[in-house]
Design a protein around this motif. Structure first.
Motif, PDB file in Angstrom:
ATOM      1  N   MET A   1       0.839  -1.184   0.000  1.00 47.05           N
ATOM      2  CA  MET A   1       0.000   0.000   0.000  1.00 47.05           C
ATOM      3  C   MET A   1       0.880   1.241   0.000  1.00 47.05           C
ATOM      4  SD  MET A   1      -3.157  -0.836   2.569  1.00 47.05           S
ATOM      5  CE  MET A   1      -2.031  -0.840   3.945  1.00 47.05           C
ATOM      6  N   GLU A   2       0.479   2.213  -0.769  1.00 41.06           N
ATOM      7  CA  GLU A   2       1.234   3.453  -0.858  1.00 41.06           C
ATOM      8  C   GLU A   2       0.881   4.439   0.245  1.00 41.06           C
ATOM      9  OE1 GLU A   2       1.070   5.184  -4.734  1.00 41.06           O
ATOM     10  OE2 GLU A   2       1.336   3.254  -5.715  1.00 41.06           O
ATOM     11  N   ARG A   3      -0.349   4.371   0.744  1.00 39.06           N
ATOM     12  CA  ARG A   3      -0.816   5.282   1.796  1.00 39.06           C
ATOM     13  C   ARG A   3      -1.239   4.481   3.011  1.00 39.06           C
ATOM     14  NH1 ARG A   3      -5.113   9.311  -0.972  1.00 39.06           N
ATOM     15  NH2 ARG A   3      -5.653   9.462   1.191  1.00 39.06           N
ATOM     16  N   ASP A   4      -1.194   5.131   4.163  1.00 43.07           N
ATOM     17  CA  ASP A   4      -1.761   4.528   5.365  1.00 43.07           C
ATOM     18  C   ASP A   4      -3.276   4.459   5.190  1.00 43.07           C
ATOM     19  OD1 ASP A   4       0.785   4.559   6.575  1.00 43.07           O
ATOM     20  OD2 ASP A   4       0.426   6.518   7.481  1.00 43.07           O
ATOM     21  N   VAL A   5      -3.873   3.373   5.669  1.00 42.45           N
ATOM     22  CA  VAL A   5      -5.320   3.191   5.574  1.00 42.45           C
ATOM     23  C   VAL A   5      -5.888   3.132   6.989  1.00 42.45           C
ATOM     24  CG1 VAL A   5      -7.192   1.735   4.725  1.00 42.45           C
ATOM     25  CG2 VAL A   5      -5.072   1.928   3.400  1.00 42.45           C
ATOM     26  N   LEU A   6      -6.840   4.021   7.261  1.00 39.22           N
ATOM     27  CA  LEU A   6      -7.474   4.096   8.565  1.00 39.22           C
ATOM     28  C   LEU A   6      -8.866   3.486   8.495  1.00 39.22           C
ATOM     29  CD1 LEU A   6      -7.553   5.150  11.499  1.00 39.22           C
ATOM     30  CD2 LEU A   6      -8.377   7.329  10.564  1.00 39.22           C
ATOM     31  N   PHE A   7      -9.103   2.479   9.321  1.00 40.91           N
ATOM     32  CA  PHE A   7     -10.401   1.829   9.404  1.00 40.91           C
ATOM     33  C   PHE A   7     -11.123   2.343  10.639  1.00 40.91           C
ATOM     34  CE2 PHE A   7      -7.960  -1.044   6.800  1.00 40.91           C
ATOM     35  CZ  PHE A   7      -8.877  -1.474   5.851  1.00 40.91           C
ATOM     36  N   LEU A   8     -12.338   2.846  10.445  1.00 41.37           N
ATOM     37  CA  LEU A   8     -13.152   3.407  11.515  1.00 41.37           C
ATOM     38  C   LEU A   8     -14.561   2.839  11.461  1.00 41.37           C
ATOM     39  CD1 LEU A   8     -12.267   7.180  10.997  1.00 41.37           C
ATOM     40  CD2 LEU A   8     -11.468   5.737  12.876  1.00 41.37           C
ATOM     41  N   LEU A  42      -4.426  10.242   4.473  1.00 41.34           N
ATOM     42  CA  LEU A  42      -4.918   8.890   4.737  1.00 41.34           C
ATOM     43  C   LEU A  42      -5.991   8.459   3.752  1.00 41.34           C
ATOM     44  CD1 LEU A  42      -5.554   9.245   8.576  1.00 41.34           C
ATOM     45  CD2 LEU A  42      -3.573   8.181   7.493  1.00 41.34           C
ATOM     46  N   GLU A  43      -6.106   7.180   3.591  1.00 39.89           N
ATOM     47  CA  GLU A  43      -7.302   6.598   2.979  1.00 39.89           C
ATOM     48  C   GLU A  43      -8.167   6.131   4.143  1.00 39.89           C
ATOM     49  OE1 GLU A  43      -8.657   2.788   0.322  1.00 39.89           O
ATOM     50  OE2 GLU A  43      -6.635   3.597   0.022  1.00 39.89           O
ATOM     51  N   ILE A  44      -9.387   6.647   4.240  1.00 41.02           N
ATOM     52  CA  ILE A  44     -10.272   6.313   5.358  1.00 41.02           C
ATOM     53  C   ILE A  44     -11.370   5.386   4.860  1.00 41.02           C
ATOM     54  CG2 ILE A  44     -11.858   7.212   7.088  1.00 41.02           C
ATOM     55  CD1 ILE A  44     -10.144   9.779   7.081  1.00 41.02           C
ATOM     56  N   ARG A  45     -11.523   4.259   5.535  1.00 40.70           N
ATOM     57  CA  ARG A  45     -12.540   3.270   5.166  1.00 40.70           C
ATOM     58  C   ARG A  45     -13.405   2.970   6.386  1.00 40.70           C
ATOM     59  NH1 ARG A  45      -8.832  -1.291   2.099  1.00 40.70           N
ATOM     60  NH2 ARG A  45      -7.801   0.128   0.638  1.00 40.70           N
ATOM     61  N   TYR A  46     -14.700   3.157   6.233  1.00 43.24           N
ATOM     62  CA  TYR A  46     -15.634   2.828   7.316  1.00 43.24           C
ATOM     63  C   TYR A  46     -15.979   1.352   7.269  1.00 43.24           C
ATOM     64  CZ  TYR A  46     -16.265   7.744   8.286  1.00 43.24           C
ATOM     65  OH  TYR A  46     -16.050   9.044   8.628  1.00 43.24           O
ATOM     66  N   GLN A  47     -16.090   0.768   8.435  1.00 42.25           N
ATOM     67  CA  GLN A  47     -16.412  -0.645   8.565  1.00 42.25           C
ATOM     68  C   GLN A  47     -17.757  -0.795   9.263  1.00 42.25           C
ATOM     69  OE1 GLN A  47     -14.084  -3.425   7.459  1.00 42.25           O
ATOM     70  NE2 GLN A  47     -14.014  -1.538   6.284  1.00 42.25           N
ATOM     71  N   PRO A  52     -17.509 -10.578  10.926  1.00 43.41           N
ATOM     72  CA  PRO A  52     -16.186 -10.025  10.671  1.00 43.41           C
ATOM     73  C   PRO A  52     -16.282  -8.765   9.804  1.00 43.41           C
ATOM     74  CG  PRO A  52     -16.551 -11.880   9.213  1.00 43.41           C
ATOM     75  CD  PRO A  52     -17.769 -11.762  10.105  1.00 43.41           C
ATOM     76  N   ARG A  53     -15.352  -7.889   9.963  1.00 42.88           N
ATOM     77  CA  ARG A  53     -15.315  -6.654   9.174  1.00 42.88           C
ATOM     78  C   ARG A  53     -14.451  -6.925   7.949  1.00 42.88           C
ATOM     79  NH1 ARG A  53     -14.763  -3.549  14.760  1.00 42.88           N
ATOM     80  NH2 ARG A  53     -16.993  -3.459  15.203  1.00 42.88           N
ATOM     81  N   ALA A  54     -15.131  -7.094   6.825  1.00 46.25           N
ATOM     82  CA  ALA A  54     -14.506  -7.619   5.604  1.00 46.25           C
ATOM     83  C   ALA A  54     -13.270  -6.842   5.169  1.00 46.25           C
ATOM     84  CB  ALA A  54     -15.527  -7.668   4.475  1.00 46.25           C
ATOM     85  N   GLY A  55     -13.296  -5.533   5.238  1.00 52.07           N
ATOM     86  CA  GLY A  55     -12.152  -4.737   4.793  1.00 52.07           C
ATOM     87  C   GLY A  55     -10.904  -5.010   5.611  1.00 52.07           C
ATOM     88  N   GLU A  64      -8.767 -10.146  13.024  1.00 53.03           N
ATOM     89  CA  GLU A  64      -8.231  -8.784  13.126  1.00 53.03           C
ATOM     90  C   GLU A  64      -9.288  -7.824  12.617  1.00 53.03           C
ATOM     91  OE1 GLU A  64      -5.617  -8.096  14.698  1.00 53.03           O
ATOM     92  OE2 GLU A  64      -4.511  -9.964  14.710  1.00 53.03           O
ATOM     93  N   TRP A  65     -10.145  -7.345  13.519  1.00 45.45           N
ATOM     94  CA  TRP A  65     -11.213  -6.458  13.051  1.00 45.45           C
ATOM     95  C   TRP A  65     -11.493  -5.307  14.002  1.00 45.45           C
ATOM     96  CZ3 TRP A  65     -13.316 -11.782  12.686  1.00 45.45           C
ATOM     97  CH2 TRP A  65     -13.715 -12.290  13.922  1.00 45.45           C
ATOM     98  N   ASN A  66     -10.521  -4.972  14.839  1.00 46.75           N
ATOM     99  CA  ASN A  66     -10.686  -3.846  15.761  1.00 46.75           C
ATOM    100  C   ASN A  66     -10.776  -2.525  14.992  1.00 46.75           C
ATOM    101  OD1 ASN A  66     -10.506  -2.765  18.589  1.00 46.75           O
ATOM    102  ND2 ASN A  66      -8.805  -1.661  17.654  1.00 46.75           N
TER     103      ASN A  66
END
Length: 115
Positions: A1-8, A42-47, A52-55, A64-66
């Motif tokens: 990945m080129e950017r950090d990805v934030l899952f919220l 960041l790339e922000i992805r909502y879960q 399980p949180r698919a992303g 790993e779905w925290n």
């Protein structure tokens, strides 16, 4: 990945018969509001709330779905103060305090108090 990805988790979701929010996700949104340049990097992805949180599972594997979780870009240097984990060949941070420490190291923002 080129950017950090934030899952919220989304800012409001139904659970326990009422609308709720995730306090740690809100803490990270506060940091991003203080320092908009971080948010833009960041790339922000909502879960979804349900597991399980698919992303997250797609990147880090089953179990790993925290949220919040920050999956680090391949070349990211988190600094010594950041407790990083690894799964499926990816490095990640899964708590708000370590994310704030990571942002301070990477972007030169203030460190969170007590860190």
């Amino acid at each position: 990945m080129e950017r950090d990805v934030l899952f919220l988790l989304p800012p409001g979701f139904q659970d326990n018969g009422r609308r709720e929010f995730c306090p740690e996700c809100a803490e990270i949104w506060g940091v991003l509001s203080y320092f908009p340049a971080i948010r833009e990097s960041l790339e922000i992805r909502y879960q979804p709330l349900d597991h399980p949180r698919a992303g997250l599972v797609a990147l880090l594997g089953d179990g790993e779905w925290n949220c919040p979780t920050l999956v680090l870009a391949e070349d990211a240097d988190g600094g010594a103060q950041v407790h990083k984990k690894a799964a499926n060949g990816a490095r990640f941070v899964d708590n708000a305090r370590d994310m704030a420490n990571y942002f301070a190291h990477k972007f030169g923002t203030p460190f969170p108090r007590g860190a």
